[in-house]
Write a protein that holds these residues in place. Sequence first.
Motif, PDB file in Angstrom:
ATOM      1  N   LEU A  18     -47.680  11.008 -26.332  1.00  0.00           N
ATOM      2  CA  LEU A  18     -47.004   9.727 -26.088  1.00  0.00           C
ATOM      3  C   LEU A  18     -46.392   9.184 -27.375  1.00  0.00           C
ATOM      4  N   HIS A  19     -47.138   9.238 -28.468  1.00  0.00           N
ATOM      5  CA  HIS A  19     -46.650   8.728 -29.741  1.00  0.00           C
ATOM      6  C   HIS A  19     -45.478   9.569 -30.256  1.00  0.00           C
ATOM      7  N   SER A  20     -45.592  10.907 -30.145  1.00  0.00           N
ATOM      8  CA  SER A  20     -44.533  11.783 -30.617  1.00  0.00           C
ATOM      9  C   SER A  20     -43.255  11.619 -29.799  1.00  0.00           C
ATOM     10  N   ALA A  21     -43.434  11.414 -28.494  1.00  0.00           N
ATOM     11  CA  ALA A  21     -42.276  11.223 -27.631  1.00  0.00           C
ATOM     12  C   ALA A  21     -41.533   9.940 -27.991  1.00  0.00           C
ATOM     13  N   LYS A  22     -42.288   8.872 -28.269  1.00  0.00           N
ATOM     14  CA  LYS A  22     -41.652   7.604 -28.621  1.00  0.00           C
ATOM     15  C   LYS A  22     -40.927   7.712 -29.963  1.00  0.00           C
ATOM     16  N   ARG A  23     -41.555   8.399 -30.919  1.00  0.00           N
ATOM     17  CA  ARG A  23     -40.925   8.565 -32.231  1.00  0.00           C
ATOM     18  C   ARG A  23     -39.631   9.378 -32.121  1.00  0.00           C
ATOM     19  N   LEU A  24     -39.685  10.461 -31.323  1.00  0.00           N
ATOM     20  CA  LEU A  24     -38.501  11.295 -31.141  1.00  0.00           C
ATOM     21  C   LEU A  24     -37.401  10.517 -30.423  1.00  0.00           C
TER      22      LEU A  24
END
Length: 301
Positions: free
Chosen positions: A249-255
Amino acid sequence: LVAALEVFAKKCMETMERIRSKESIQDIPLIKEEFERCCTLVSLCEDQSPREEDMAEVVQREMEAMDLAIRDAVDKFTRLLENSRANDTGMQLEVNESILGTCSDLMAAVRQLVVRASDLQREIVAAGKGGASPREFYKRNHRWTEGLLSGAKAVAIACQALMSAADQVVSGKGKFEEVIVASREIAASSMQLVMASRVKADKSSQKMADLSTTAKQISTLTGTVVATAENCRDKISTASTLDFSKLSLHSAKRLEMETLVKMLETEKQLENERTKLAELRRHHYKLAGELEGWDEEDIPK
């Protein structure tokens, strides 16, 4: 050697004189000994430098090396395809089958080219040697022989390069561009071999016509390999860009935020390029107007 020959000649002359005078002859064993000594010295004077390499053997060796390189490539492609079918699935298997399949078809055509080039080569030698040995024919036509050897070596090298490039691509370590370059090199080197053969071939030779037909097939198959490599490259690139299944979830938001930033940067860059294009066009019209005598109001805003 010269001194020994002089002694031998002198003894022979003396013996001839005795024969003419009907005198007794007793030095025949000595003359024989001198003769054998001269023969031994002559054999020692033979050229001991390395013999010139038999060009017929060189040509045969290079043709065999070319055929061996192609057979190795075909066997390697077969093994790679079997391993991929056993270990890969989905898009990776599809890509590997496409690349290895088209490369194998190209190798089969090149192998046929080698067989037909060898047949034509034998026909050329048989028709042109005029009773001389193949070695003498190749030596007499050394420039043509060098061109034939160069073409054979180029084909072998290009086939090995394609095999290596395909192996690297299938294992995920290579670039599709290397497959494209190697396949195009095969087409070029095959044509070099054909042109070298055509120099000495009879214009009505059926073997020459067969060789030319195979070369055209190789050119067509090369185009297929290039198109397949480009298509597979685009598939892999798209799949890797849009595969978000492993993102948290965190990586998706950052990307997502990084992508938005890139979009804004791209839009701004596009806007700047459009403004630049408009100014360039205005300047072009102005320069053209000065040459043609336009009025200021005629220049587009």
